[in-house]
Design a protein around this motif. Sequence first.
Motif, mmCIF file in Angstrom:
data_model
loop_
_atom_site.group_PDB
_atom_site.id
_atom_site.type_symbol
_atom_site.label_atom_id
_atom_site.label_comp_id
_atom_site.label_asym_id
_atom_site.label_seq_id
_atom_site.Cartn_x
_atom_site.Cartn_y
_atom_site.Cartn_z
ATOM 1 N N ARG A 386 0.844 -1.215 0.000
ATOM 2 C CA ARG A 386 0.000 0.000 0.000
ATOM 3 C C ARG A 386 0.877 1.263 0.000
ATOM 4 N N GLU A 389 2.219 1.874 -3.387
ATOM 5 C CA GLU A 389 1.194 2.446 -4.279
ATOM 6 C C GLU A 389 1.080 3.958 -4.066
ATOM 7 N N ILE A 390 1.112 4.343 -2.787
ATOM 8 C CA ILE A 390 0.986 5.784 -2.481
ATOM 9 C C ILE A 390 2.235 6.532 -2.977
ATOM 10 N N ASP A 392 4.108 5.628 -5.513
ATOM 11 C CA ASP A 392 4.029 5.693 -6.984
ATOM 12 C C ASP A 392 3.042 6.761 -7.454
ATOM 13 N N PHE A 393 2.035 7.021 -6.639
ATOM 14 C CA PHE A 393 1.031 8.037 -6.980
ATOM 15 C C PHE A 393 1.597 9.447 -6.730
ATOM 16 N N LEU A 394 2.213 9.638 -5.568
ATOM 17 C CA LEU A 394 2.697 10.994 -5.216
ATOM 18 C C LEU A 394 3.921 11.409 -6.031
ATOM 19 N N LYS A 395 4.737 10.416 -6.414
ATOM 20 C CA LYS A 395 5.985 10.754 -7.122
ATOM 21 C C LYS A 395 5.716 11.420 -8.476
ATOM 22 N N LEU A 396 4.500 11.255 -8.980
ATOM 23 C CA LEU A 396 4.188 11.879 -10.271
ATOM 24 C C LEU A 396 4.181 13.407 -10.149
ATOM 25 N N ASN A 397 3.937 13.900 -8.962
ATOM 26 C CA ASN A 397 3.890 15.352 -8.741
ATOM 27 C C ASN A 397 5.037 15.905 -7.918
ATOM 28 N N GLU A 452 -7.745 9.245 -0.276
ATOM 29 C CA GLU A 452 -8.292 9.867 -1.496
ATOM 30 C C GLU A 452 -8.091 11.389 -1.522
ATOM 31 N N LYS A 455 -3.627 13.923 -2.472
ATOM 32 C CA LYS A 455 -3.062 14.800 -3.506
ATOM 33 C C LYS A 455 -3.489 16.245 -3.261
#
Length: 462
Positions: A386, A389-390, A392-397, A452, A455
């Motif tokens: 988990r 996953e978080i 990988d999601f935050l690293k985009l920004n 959720e 971001k």
Amino acid sequence: MSKKDADNSLDSIVALCKRRGFVFPSSEIYDGFTAVYDFGPYGVELANNIKKEWWRAMTQLRDDIVGLDAAIFMSPKVWQASGHVKGFSDPLTECRQCHSRLRLDTLLEEAGILADEKMSEEEINNIFENNKSKIKCPNCGSSDFTPGKNFNLLVQSNLGNFTGDWSKEPIYLRGETCQGIYVNYKNVLNSTRVKIPFGIAQIGKAFRNEITTRQFIFRTREFEQMEMQYFVKPGDDMKYFEQWRQTRWQFYLDLGIKEKNLQWHKHENLVFYAQEAYDIEYKFPFGFKELEGVHARGDYDLSVHSQSSGIDLDYLDPISNEKYIPHIIETSAGVGRTFLAILTESYREERVGEELRTVLALPSKLAPIKIAIFPLLKNKPELVVRAREIFDFLKLNWRCEFDDNGNIGKRYRRQDEIGTPYCVTVDFDTLEKGEVTVRERDSMQQTKIKVENIKKYFQDKF
Ligand code: ATP
């Protein structure tokens, strides 16, 4: 939590830089290489963020400044014309006992004989000769020095010298970046829409054979400059000079530097062509020293290059049809010195209960890592998955770091030391209720956030 006296001594900062991967001595496994340093994994991020802020302030937010990236190697004629081959030197002496090479002006300053004034080399030599007995070598204490002589700071190379024939003119590594701007002034004028007043900005490496190189990355032989040359109509110099003084001062305040730690130093002994010259000085652990120069240089630079190259570097005013060599206002800052100023400003040691906590209270925009993401326990695959996953999601920004090593307290301390503003911990509440814990660096406060909303939460924070 009680605050210990701020301990931003140079030694503490140097130790942190090494321990946490900000700055390493060059070629350390071969006993190092004097006055050259490498930026480590967090150092390169911080240096890049400083450059990004400078570039944004000096180009993106302006419609009158364009960028440039000129090469380090230039025709040797550039350095002849600019006066560097003849006059880019510091006065040097050698201690006859321990053979240390020392800068006369630094020796005099440390002996309290010369204030901070920028005197001519001849004057400095004379003062040195008259005061030799009062001056001591900082390395061995002797007062036995060779007579002062001028030492040229340009670094030579053997570029293109395939035959070993040294009779040719040496090729230099550039001693300052702005020469690349002067020699490209006409190219920029002819290829873009700029009109006077306009500027050309550049970030790049410069090289100097510095004699005195203590004080960590403050004075190195390879360093990076952030320079901008602003071309103005003759007579408008002082108007823009004052604007640039204010703009550059504000830049440091915007980087989080406290105004009480900045001061202006006005040059009293100007070089013959200069109209006005001020330095912005920062209160480093070793005292107020130059961070950036803001100089009104008149038409000197373009005139000498025009004369020497035979190329007309006049500007033709499209409205009035006037022809003139533009005058230049220069702002010239160092990446390494800004880096050291930012670290000095942000370094804190605080007592938290029984423990001493070291924190780099960096502004978020400069922090090497913006968010660190931790699974509470390394041996619980569901938490690790988990947390990944978080991440990988935050690293985009944002520049993030994943860490599952050691206990949470230690992971927090590590991030505090590299200046990470936020840590996100994934625990069993994340799996059961969809919540993570966000811990804030400075207050150490912890807040539960719904995954959720994460971001949006960080968008608001940054
Ligand atoms: P100093 O008087 O400290 O030697 P300077 O007046 O020679 O500096 P400039 O030639 O005006 O410096 O260079 C502009 C900026 O480049 C300086 O304000 C500084 O931030 C940076 N800089 C110059 N020399 C060095 C160096 N050897 N190491 C690191 N930064 C440097």
